[in-house]
Write a protein that holds these residues in place. Structure first.
Motif, PDB file in Angstrom:
ATOM      1  N   PRO A  91       0.806  -1.228   0.000  1.00 57.36           N
ATOM      2  CA  PRO A  91       0.000   0.000   0.000  1.00 57.36           C
ATOM      3  C   PRO A  91       0.837   1.276   0.000  1.00 57.36           C
ATOM      4  CG  PRO A  91      -0.550  -1.444   1.864  1.00 57.36           C
ATOM      5  CD  PRO A  91       0.723  -1.933   1.281  1.00 57.36           C
ATOM      6  N   LEU A  92       2.108   1.164   0.379  1.00 56.16           N
ATOM      7  CA  LEU A  92       2.938   2.373   0.482  1.00 56.16           C
ATOM      8  C   LEU A  92       3.416   2.808  -0.892  1.00 56.16           C
ATOM      9  CD1 LEU A  92       5.252   1.504   3.518  1.00 56.16           C
ATOM     10  CD2 LEU A  92       3.044   2.646   3.534  1.00 56.16           C
ATOM     11  N   SER A  93       3.794   4.078  -0.987  1.00 61.09           N
ATOM     12  CA  SER A  93       4.445   4.537  -2.210  1.00 61.09           C
ATOM     13  C   SER A  93       5.918   4.141  -2.132  1.00 61.09           C
ATOM     14  CB  SER A  93       4.318   6.048  -2.338  1.00 61.09           C
ATOM     15  OG  SER A  93       5.073   6.680  -1.324  1.00 61.09           O
ATOM     16  N   GLY A  94       6.571   4.155  -3.282  1.00 61.64           N
ATOM     17  CA  GLY A  94       7.986   3.779  -3.310  1.00 61.64           C
ATOM     18  C   GLY A  94       8.822   4.657  -2.407  1.00 61.64           C
ATOM     19  N   VAL A  95       8.563   5.960  -2.447  1.00 61.89           N
ATOM     20  CA  VAL A  95       9.397   6.872  -1.667  1.00 61.89           C
ATOM     21  C   VAL A  95       9.125   6.717  -0.172  1.00 61.89           C
ATOM     22  CG1 VAL A  95       7.820   8.864  -1.779  1.00 61.89           C
ATOM     23  CG2 VAL A  95      10.266   9.226  -1.542  1.00 61.89           C
ATOM     24  N   THR A  96       7.882   6.437   0.188  1.00 64.51           N
ATOM     25  CA  THR A  96       7.577   6.223   1.614  1.00 64.51           C
ATOM     26  C   THR A  96       8.261   4.965   2.119  1.00 64.51           C
ATOM     27  OG1 THR A  96       5.440   7.277   1.312  1.00 64.51           O
ATOM     28  CG2 THR A  96       5.705   5.950   3.281  1.00 64.51           C
TER      29      THR A  96
ATOM     30  N   MET B  38       0.439   1.190   8.897  1.00 63.65           N
ATOM     31  CA  MET B  38       0.139   0.049   8.029  1.00 63.65           C
ATOM     32  C   MET B  38      -1.230  -0.545   8.349  1.00 63.65           C
ATOM     33  SD  MET B  38       2.276  -0.541   5.646  1.00 63.65           S
ATOM     34  CE  MET B  38       1.926  -2.214   5.131  1.00 63.65           C
ATOM     35  N   LEU B  39      -1.631  -0.458   9.631  1.00 68.97           N
ATOM     36  CA  LEU B  39      -2.944  -1.000  10.013  1.00 68.97           C
ATOM     37  C   LEU B  39      -4.079  -0.274   9.296  1.00 68.97           C
ATOM     38  CD1 LEU B  39      -2.529  -1.643  13.857  1.00 68.97           C
ATOM     39  CD2 LEU B  39      -2.861  -3.357  12.077  1.00 68.97           C
ATOM     40  N   ARG B  40      -3.818   0.967   8.881  1.00 67.37           N
ATOM     41  CA  ARG B  40      -4.850   1.710   8.140  1.00 67.37           C
ATOM     42  C   ARG B  40      -5.315   0.952   6.912  1.00 67.37           C
ATOM     43  NH1 ARG B  40      -2.273   7.168   6.345  1.00 67.37           N
ATOM     44  NH2 ARG B  40      -0.642   5.680   5.831  1.00 67.37           N
ATOM     45  N   TYR B  41      -4.383   0.161   6.356  1.00 69.90           N
ATOM     46  CA  TYR B  41      -4.700  -0.501   5.086  1.00 69.90           C
ATOM     47  C   TYR B  41      -5.350  -1.866   5.273  1.00 69.90           C
ATOM     48  CZ  TYR B  41      -1.565   3.122   3.426  1.00 69.90           C
ATOM     49  OH  TYR B  41      -0.984   4.329   3.163  1.00 69.90           O
ATOM     50  N   ARG B  42      -5.535  -2.292   6.528  1.00 66.15           N
ATOM     51  CA  ARG B  42      -6.212  -3.576   6.761  1.00 66.15           C
ATOM     52  C   ARG B  42      -7.677  -3.441   6.391  1.00 66.15           C
ATOM     53  NH1 ARG B  42      -2.871  -7.743   7.170  1.00 66.15           N
ATOM     54  NH2 ARG B  42      -1.000  -7.118   8.260  1.00 66.15           N
ATOM     55  N   ARG B  43      -8.107  -4.226   5.458  1.00 67.75           N
ATOM     56  CA  ARG B  43      -9.473  -4.082   4.957  1.00 67.75           C
ATOM     57  C   ARG B  43     -10.509  -4.355   6.054  1.00 67.75           C
ATOM     58  NH1 ARG B  43     -10.347  -5.726  -1.081  1.00 67.75           N
ATOM     59  NH2 ARG B  43      -8.764  -4.131  -1.159  1.00 67.75           N
ATOM     60  N   LEU B  94      -6.152 -10.685  18.476  1.00 71.97           N
ATOM     61  CA  LEU B  94      -5.322 -11.793  17.998  1.00 71.97           C
ATOM     62  C   LEU B  94      -5.195 -11.751  16.477  1.00 71.97           C
ATOM     63  CD1 LEU B  94      -6.584 -14.567  20.390  1.00 71.97           C
ATOM     64  CD2 LEU B  94      -4.225 -13.827  20.178  1.00 71.97           C
ATOM     65  N   PHE B  95      -6.272 -11.435  15.806  1.00 76.06           N
ATOM     66  CA  PHE B  95      -6.217 -11.381  14.348  1.00 76.06           C
ATOM     67  C   PHE B  95      -5.256 -10.290  13.877  1.00 76.06           C
ATOM     68  CE2 PHE B  95      -7.726  -9.705  10.273  1.00 76.06           C
ATOM     69  CZ  PHE B  95      -7.690 -10.857   9.510  1.00 76.06           C
ATOM     70  N   LEU B  96      -5.396  -9.101  14.443  1.00 77.16           N
ATOM     71  CA  LEU B  96      -4.515  -8.003  14.031  1.00 77.16           C
ATOM     72  C   LEU B  96      -3.057  -8.312  14.345  1.00 77.16           C
ATOM     73  CD1 LEU B  96      -6.400  -4.727  15.055  1.00 77.16           C
ATOM     74  CD2 LEU B  96      -6.084  -5.687  12.779  1.00 77.16           C
ATOM     75  N   GLY B  97      -2.817  -8.843  15.540  1.00 80.30           N
ATOM     76  CA  GLY B  97      -1.441  -9.121  15.958  1.00 80.30           C
ATOM     77  C   GLY B  97      -0.789 -10.190  15.109  1.00 80.30           C
TER      78      GLY B  97
END
Lengths: 307, 299
Positions: A91-96, B38-43, B94-97
């Motif tokens: 999900p990240l951009s290359g630069v990030t 990164m957790l933001r992108y967890r659907r 548990l799922f997230l971890g």
């Protein structure tokens, strides 16, 4: 690290996975130069690289990078690694992504962002560096992997199949960059299964087969160390039959065969052959159009060694 | 393209010899920050607002159906404990971890982190903190939705509304998120199929073992038991509600076992939970720091 010392030093290194030996008693050094790591799939190339960057620990022996034991923080600060697997933070951009990795090298957020932009621009990703990685082509993803390996300005770089996914132009450019790294004080160990590309880049090669170091050195030197393998040459000249008859009488020539308007000559003691052939070519009526070695390239040398 | 190493001018960034490596605290902070981002992108988290809205609506309807048979106080405690405390918070945490730690190991992106000149233990601690924060935030949101949905039925609160219930359950579920997050990073760092282990842990240990009587002697190794004793200590239930929250326990033990849950002394639920969390984190850190995740033995 003392000036001019080895940047990578393998000393009697073995690596076992249970009862399976991945590497056996491997010793070699890499200085400020480009060294090619050659071997078939599964012979231990990736294991060797992961030992160098500290992702694996040797079962026996010692691996040092820039004077520090591999895997220590000091060693990891000085080494860059471009792995062969195609996984990134999608999900990240290359630069990030590159900036996030730089944060662990002590860069501030601003510095990391700026350095990430810089290195990806230099790798030809300027227009797409802010798009999510999941939208990247294979070549763009490869550039991001290279970017994270080079961004922190390492002293030693390991590139595992770096040409994979790149188009011909990008391959040529990357080859040029790799060639330039030693002039900046950076040592490089690069593996590739595309041997002719590797041949154009490296100063010397390390050949690995079945977990053992098969040979190490310049390709021409390695070829010379195979006296039982006569050199094969292609000769194209006027009056081929006459030339063949003359060559057959030379003691260095083991055999001559006709191949579509040319001769294929098998030669042992090729240095003596070349001396005599140079004299002959100067006097040959009609001229010698071509003299091409057929089996002194990396692929041939490697093939002979592993047979 | 131009040569990255060659064209780097002096102002583009610090030279490698000038850059101080990050401290352990800085690594923990950075790891937590990156993990949270990164957790933001967890659907699964995108559906959270919808799930909370549905949860609130169902609770509101249920509160209308049980009118006259149970008070708002008891209804809130029962749903908060059996719904959030024993199902939602354990499973989500548990799922997230597991996904965070094991997912990176499985797809090998963790190798990019392991190449950096930082120790692995701070990296893992950062992930644990991020998971705890994310799961706690969800627990507080769910508790708030539950509380508001039942509060909306004013006739269920003859003694007046009791906001301390919201704070009590929010606090206990935060402790729960902390402990479950520690279990999840241990499972994620250790097992090839951590979600299967997580299922066994929740169903086998938390749902079954924790609900055995004290005489069974196994409850100390659960998280649920400590959390429940904290809840009982905070809400001070009558006998009926205590039995609803702890059906397997005998009357005489209920008050005794639920008293002083937050005392900082050996054997108290708070201290036991902290020890449990510490042991899980220590085991996880050992595995994470010492394991060659590329080894064929693991594959």
């Amino acid at each position: 690290m003392s000036s001019g010392g080895p940047l990578l030093h393998f000393d009697g290194v073995s690596k076992w996975y249970g009862s399976v030996a991945a590497l056996l008693d491997v010793s070699f050094e890499v200085r400020t130069e480009v060294v090619g790591l050659v071997g078939k799939n599964g012979v231990g190339k990736s294991t060797l690289m992961k030992l160098a960057v500290g992702l694996l620990a040797p079962s026996q022996g010692r691996v040092q990078v820039c004077g520090f034991d591999s895997g220590t923080r000091e060693a990891r600060a000085r080494v860059g690694f471009c792995p062969d697997f195609d996984r990134l933070y999608e999900p990240l951009s290359g630069v990030t992504f590159v900036a996030w990795m730089l944060r662990y090298h002590g860069y501030t957020a601003t510095e990391a962002e700026r350095r990430g932009e810089e290195v990806l621009t230099e790798l030809g990703l300027a227009e797409n560096m802010r798009r999510p990685i999941r939208e990247y082509s294979k070549g763009m993803r490869q550039r991001v992997r290279l970017g994270q390996a080079l961004a922190h300005r390492p002293q030693f770089v390991l590139l595992d199949e770096p040409m994979t996914g790149l188009d011909p132009v990008a391959r040529a450019e990357l080859s040029q960059h790799i060639r330039e790294l030693p002039s900046q004080g950076v040592g490089v160990l690069v593996s590739s299964h595309v041997l002719h590309e590797l041949e154009a880049v490296v100063d010397r090669v390390v050949l690995v087969h079945q977990g053992r170091l098969l040979a190490s050195g310049k390709i021409a030197e390695l070829r010379d160390q195979l006296p039982e393998r006569p050199h094969r040459l292609r000769v194209k000249a006027a009056r081929c039959r006459e030339l063949a008859a003359q060559l057959t009488a030379w003691p260095e020539v083991e055999g001559v065969s006709f191949q579509a308007e040319a001769l294929e000559v098998s030669v042992s003691g090729h240095r003596g052959f070349y001396e005599r052939f140079t004299n002959l070519a100067a006097e040959w009526h009609g001229g010698i159009q071509e003299l091409t070695p057929l089996d002194d390239d990396l692929a041939a040398v490697f093939g002979y060694l592993v047979e | 393209m131009t040569s990255p190493a060659n064209s780097a001018d002096a102002n583009a960034g610090p030279d490698r010899s000038d850059v101080a490596l990050p401290t352990a605290a800085a690594t923990v902070f950075e790891s937590a920050r990156q993990t949270l981002l990164m957790l933001r992108y967890r659907r699964v988290l995108w559906y959270l607002p919808i799930a909370l809205a549905v949860f609130g609506a169902l609770t509101f309807v249920l509160a209308g159906l049980v009118h006259g048979r149970i008070s708002g106080h008891d209804l809130f405690c029962i749903i908060a404990w059996w719904g959030l405390g024993t199902v939602v918070v354990p499973w989500i945490t548990l799922f997230l971890g597991v996904q965070t730690v094991h997912g990176e190991i499985e797809d090998r992106t963790s190798q990019y982190l392991f190449l950096r000149p930082v120790r692995r233990v701070p990296l893992l601690l950062g992930k644990w903190i991020a998971i705890t924060l994310a799961a706690s935030a969800m627990a507080w949101c769910a508790t708030a939705v539950l509380f508001v949905a039942i509060q909306a039925r004013a006739d269920l609160w003859p003694d007046g509304r009791q906001p301390h219930l919201f704070w009590s359950f929010g606090l206990v579920l935060t402790f729960g998120a902390m402990a479950y997050a520690a279990v999840s990073v241990f499972f994620g760092a250790t097992f090839r199929r951590p979600l299967a282990w997580a299922a066994f842990f929740v169903v086998g240990l938390q749902m079954l073992t924790a609900n055995l009587p004290v005489s069974a002697g196994l409850r100390q190794v659960t998280i649920t038991d400590h959390l429940r004793r904290m809840v009982l200590d905070l809400i001070e239930p009558d006998r009926g509600l205590a039995h609803a929250l702890w059906p397997a326990e005998r009357d005489e033990s209920l008050v005794e076992l639920s008293d002083g849950a937050f005392r900082f002394e050996s054997g108290s639920p708070l201290v036991s939970l902290l020890i449990f969390t510490f042991i899980c984190l220590a085991l996880a850190a050992y595995r994470y720091a010492c394991t060659e995740y590329e080894s064929r033995a693991r594959d």
